[in-house]
Design a protein around this motif. Structure first.
Motif, PDB file in Angstrom:
ATOM      1  N   MET A   1       0.836  -1.205   0.000  1.00 54.37           N
ATOM      2  CA  MET A   1       0.000   0.000   0.000  1.00 54.37           C
ATOM      3  C   MET A   1       0.872   1.257   0.000  1.00 54.37           C
ATOM      4  SD  MET A   1      -3.336  -0.447   0.032  1.00 54.37           S
ATOM      5  CE  MET A   1      -3.992   0.964   0.905  1.00 54.37           C
ATOM      6  N   ALA A   2       0.507   2.207  -0.850  1.00 52.72           N
ATOM      7  CA  ALA A   2       1.249   3.464  -0.899  1.00 52.72           C
ATOM      8  C   ALA A   2       0.944   4.303   0.338  1.00 52.72           C
ATOM      9  CB  ALA A   2       0.859   4.236  -2.154  1.00 52.72           C
ATOM     10  N   ARG A   3       1.935   5.056   0.777  1.00 55.65           N
ATOM     11  CA  ARG A   3       1.691   6.001   1.863  1.00 55.65           C
ATOM     12  C   ARG A   3       0.744   7.089   1.371  1.00 55.65           C
ATOM     13  NH1 ARG A   3       5.731   9.075   3.913  1.00 55.65           N
ATOM     14  NH2 ARG A   3       7.043   8.905   2.053  1.00 55.65           N
ATOM     15  N   GLU A   4      -0.035   7.654   2.290  1.00 55.07           N
ATOM     16  CA  GLU A   4      -1.021   8.665   1.928  1.00 55.07           C
ATOM     17  C   GLU A   4      -0.760   9.966   2.673  1.00 55.07           C
ATOM     18  OE1 GLU A   4      -4.851   7.083   2.834  1.00 55.07           O
ATOM     19  OE2 GLU A   4      -4.818   5.597   1.217  1.00 55.07           O
ATOM     20  N   VAL A  59       4.153   9.464  -2.769  1.00 55.71           N
ATOM     21  CA  VAL A  59       3.088   9.383  -1.770  1.00 55.71           C
ATOM     22  C   VAL A  59       1.774   9.715  -2.463  1.00 55.71           C
ATOM     23  CG1 VAL A  59       2.174  10.403   0.364  1.00 55.71           C
ATOM     24  CG2 VAL A  59       4.645  10.048   0.104  1.00 55.71           C
ATOM     25  N   LEU A  60       0.714   8.990  -2.139  1.00 57.54           N
ATOM     26  CA  LEU A  60      -0.601   9.333  -2.684  1.00 57.54           C
ATOM     27  C   LEU A  60      -1.111  10.581  -1.968  1.00 57.54           C
ATOM     28  CD1 LEU A  60      -3.068   8.790  -4.463  1.00 57.54           C
ATOM     29  CD2 LEU A  60      -3.985   7.387  -2.593  1.00 57.54           C
ATOM     30  N   VAL A  87     -14.383   5.457  -2.877  1.00 55.05           N
ATOM     31  CA  VAL A  87     -14.187   5.084  -4.283  1.00 55.05           C
ATOM     32  C   VAL A  87     -13.372   6.158  -5.005  1.00 55.05           C
ATOM     33  CG1 VAL A  87     -15.362   4.569  -6.466  1.00 55.05           C
ATOM     34  CG2 VAL A  87     -16.287   3.688  -4.314  1.00 55.05           C
ATOM     35  N   PHE A  88     -13.577   7.422  -4.635  1.00 55.93           N
ATOM     36  CA  PHE A  88     -12.789   8.520  -5.205  1.00 55.93           C
ATOM     37  C   PHE A  88     -11.295   8.289  -4.993  1.00 55.93           C
ATOM     38  CE2 PHE A  88     -10.664  12.457  -3.540  1.00 55.93           C
ATOM     39  CZ  PHE A  88     -10.295  12.993  -4.766  1.00 55.93           C
ATOM     40  N   LYS A  89     -10.907   7.889  -3.800  1.00 52.63           N
ATOM     41  CA  LYS A  89      -9.493   7.624  -3.520  1.00 52.63           C
ATOM     42  C   LYS A  89      -8.954   6.536  -4.443  1.00 52.63           C
ATOM     43  CE  LYS A  89      -8.007   7.048   0.644  1.00 52.63           C
ATOM     44  NZ  LYS A  89      -7.926   6.615   2.065  1.00 52.63           N
ATOM     45  N   GLU A  90      -9.732   5.484  -4.623  1.00 54.92           N
ATOM     46  CA  GLU A  90      -9.296   4.390  -5.492  1.00 54.92           C
ATOM     47  C   GLU A  90      -9.201   4.852  -6.945  1.00 54.92           C
ATOM     48  OE1 GLU A  90      -8.292   1.321  -4.501  1.00 54.92           O
ATOM     49  OE2 GLU A  90      -8.469   2.250  -2.517  1.00 54.92           O
ATOM     50  N   ASN A  91     -10.181   5.628  -7.386  1.00 53.62           N
ATOM     51  CA  ASN A  91     -10.171   6.099  -8.773  1.00 53.62           C
ATOM     52  C   ASN A  91      -9.053   7.100  -9.030  1.00 53.62           C
ATOM     53  OD1 ASN A  91     -12.229   4.589  -9.981  1.00 53.62           O
ATOM     54  ND2 ASN A  91     -13.813   5.922  -9.144  1.00 53.62           N
ATOM     55  N   LEU A  92      -8.722   7.902  -8.025  1.00 56.57           N
ATOM     56  CA  LEU A  92      -7.632   8.858  -8.191  1.00 56.57           C
ATOM     57  C   LEU A  92      -6.324   8.137  -8.510  1.00 56.57           C
ATOM     58  CD1 LEU A  92      -6.610  11.792  -8.068  1.00 56.57           C
ATOM     59  CD2 LEU A  92      -6.196  11.449  -5.616  1.00 56.57           C
ATOM     60  N   ARG A  98      -0.375   5.300 -14.123  1.00 58.22           N
ATOM     61  CA  ARG A  98      -0.564   4.215 -15.079  1.00 58.22           C
ATOM     62  C   ARG A  98      -0.696   2.887 -14.346  1.00 58.22           C
ATOM     63  NH1 ARG A  98       3.546   7.124 -17.285  1.00 58.22           N
ATOM     64  NH2 ARG A  98       5.164   5.532 -17.033  1.00 58.22           N
ATOM     65  N   ASN A  99      -1.691   2.119 -14.760  1.00 56.55           N
ATOM     66  CA  ASN A  99      -1.946   0.783 -14.201  1.00 56.55           C
ATOM     67  C   ASN A  99      -2.205   0.799 -12.696  1.00 56.55           C
ATOM     68  OD1 ASN A  99      -1.472  -0.457 -16.769  1.00 56.55           O
ATOM     69  ND2 ASN A  99       0.731  -0.243 -16.405  1.00 56.55           N
ATOM     70  N   GLY A 100      -2.547   1.970 -12.159  1.00 55.61           N
ATOM     71  CA  GLY A 100      -2.866   2.055 -10.740  1.00 55.61           C
ATOM     72  C   GLY A 100      -1.682   1.806  -9.827  1.00 55.61           C
ATOM     73  N   ILE A 101      -0.468   2.018 -10.346  1.00 52.59           N
ATOM     74  CA  ILE A 101       0.750   1.808  -9.554  1.00 52.59           C
ATOM     75  C   ILE A 101       1.266   3.172  -9.100  1.00 52.59           C
ATOM     76  CG2 ILE A 101       3.128   0.959  -9.578  1.00 52.59           C
ATOM     77  CD1 ILE A 101       2.220  -0.983 -11.822  1.00 52.59           C
ATOM     78  N   VAL A 102       1.265   3.392  -7.798  1.00 48.80           N
ATOM     79  CA  VAL A 102       1.663   4.691  -7.256  1.00 48.80           C
ATOM     80  C   VAL A 102       3.186   4.785  -7.218  1.00 48.80           C
ATOM     81  CG1 VAL A 102       1.540   6.261  -5.279  1.00 48.80           C
ATOM     82  CG2 VAL A 102      -0.441   4.844  -5.877  1.00 48.80           C
ATOM     83  N   SER A 103       3.740   5.518  -8.171  1.00 49.09           N
ATOM     84  CA  SER A 103       5.185   5.767  -8.200  1.00 49.09           C
ATOM     85  C   SER A 103       5.435   7.002  -9.051  1.00 49.09           C
ATOM     86  CB  SER A 103       5.946   4.565  -8.782  1.00 49.09           C
ATOM     87  OG  SER A 103       5.761   4.480 -10.184  1.00 49.09           O
ATOM     88  N   PHE A 104       6.581   7.613  -8.854  1.00 55.80           N
ATOM     89  CA  PHE A 104       6.939   8.786  -9.648  1.00 55.80           C
ATOM     90  C   PHE A 104       7.043   8.422 -11.125  1.00 55.80           C
ATOM     91  CE2 PHE A 104      10.314  11.626 -11.405  1.00 55.80           C
ATOM     92  CZ  PHE A 104       9.638  12.832 -11.287  1.00 55.80           C
ATOM     93  N   GLU A 105       7.565   7.227 -11.405  1.00 60.88           N
ATOM     94  CA  GLU A 105       7.776   6.798 -12.787  1.00 60.88           C
ATOM     95  C   GLU A 105       6.465   6.552 -13.520  1.00 60.88           C
ATOM     96  OE1 GLU A 105      11.269   6.405 -10.428  1.00 60.88           O
ATOM     97  OE2 GLU A 105       9.301   5.471 -10.113  1.00 60.88           O
ATOM     98  N   THR A 106       5.420   6.135 -12.804  1.00 63.96           N
ATOM     99  CA  THR A 106       4.146   5.814 -13.456  1.00 63.96           C
ATOM    100  C   THR A 106       3.131   6.955 -13.373  1.00 63.96           C
ATOM    101  OG1 THR A 106       3.365   4.752 -11.420  1.00 63.96           O
ATOM    102  CG2 THR A 106       4.383   3.326 -13.092  1.00 63.96           C
ATOM    103  N   ARG A 107       3.509   8.060 -12.738  1.00 62.11           N
ATOM    104  CA  ARG A 107       2.594   9.203 -12.673  1.00 62.11           C
ATOM    105  C   ARG A 107       2.427   9.801 -14.074  1.00 62.11           C
ATOM    106  NH1 ARG A 107       4.362  14.574  -9.730  1.00 62.11           N
ATOM    107  NH2 ARG A 107       5.049  13.149  -8.078  1.00 62.11           N
TER     108      ARG A 107
END
Length: 242
Positions: A1-4, A59-60, A87-92, A98-107
């Motif tokens: 889980m990504a930090r929030e 961080v999300l 659901v908003f948090k999940e959709n964000l 990209r692909n719902g992976i929280v990282s700087f590279e996939t932003r």
């Protein structure tokens, strides 16, 4: 889980839940986005609220106390797809990354990335609207004229960018723009696709750009006459919610 890192500003989670739920009951997409984004008028402009870079763990972030032009449309699109705050948090996560992976590279750092990797949610309708008026430019995103990156750690990406030159925007084009369309302000600068983004809002015969303005006179989310705003800009890219 990504930090929030969550800052809700003037709202409570319950109040946001109510806004999102009420919005989800509006069938017309343009009216839905207008309803949601209207709640954010006068929200402070704040740049660099996202946390993460090539040297720092991503961080999300949900910061509704202050938005820039891009986080503003991030939040509005994620809310449009949702019927609750949870659901908003999940959709964000899926709208921003990209692909719902929280990282700087996939932003999704660029507006055309945001469209390209969110095809389930939005589509680029620039050519459909501009037709023969549309111009096209091949660019290498994230590569400055001197060859250095705007964003260290992000690989440059070649992309063909379609846009409607401002001088070609007439009543025919204006009539095709809809409330809820996301508009990127095309820039000829090397390595970038747009210089700003906002949301089209149609009120009767008038067209407005609802956006987070960084100008010192405003520094908040405002509505501005669309034609007056773009008169000295190079052109527009139009992305429409599905």
């Amino acid at each position: 889980m990504a930090r929030e890192h969550i800052i809700l500003g003037k709202w409570s989670e319950s109040e946001l839940d109510t806004i999102i739920r009420r919005g989800s009951q509006i069938d017309n997409t343009g009216k839905h986005i207008d309803f949601l984004s209207k709640h954010f008028l006068h929200t402070h402009y704040r740049e660099s609220t996202l946390i993460g870079d090539s040297m720092t763990e991503e961080v999300l972030v949900i910061n509704l106390e202050g938005v820039d032009c891009f986080t503003f449309i991030d939040y509005m699109e994620a809310m449009r797809l949702s019927d609750s705050f949870h659901v908003f948090k999940e959709n964000l996560i899926h709208v921003r990354y990209r692909n719902g992976i929280v990282s700087f590279e996939t932003r999704n750092h660029f507006f055309t990335d945001w469209c390209e990797f969110n095809r389930k949610f939005v589509s680029d309708v620039t050519e459909d609207i501009g037709m023969h008026r549309t111009a096209s430019e091949k660019k290498i995103l994230n590569k400055k004229k001197d060859g250095t990156p705007f964003l260290p750690g992000i690989e440059p990406r070649e992309r063909q960018i379609n846009y409607i030159p401002t001088r070609k925007i007439d009543s025919f084009i204006m009539e095709k723009l809809k409330s809820g369309d996301y508009v990127g302000i095309y820039t000829p600068q090397d390595g970038l696709d747009v210089s700003h983004v906002g949301i089209i809002i149609r009120q009767g015969n008038s067209l407005y750009l609802r956006h987070a303005s960084s100008l010192s006179d405003y520094r908040k989310v405002i509505d501005q006459n669309f034609l007056k705003y773009i008169h000295d800009k190079s052109g527009i890219i139009v992305v429409r919610p599905r």
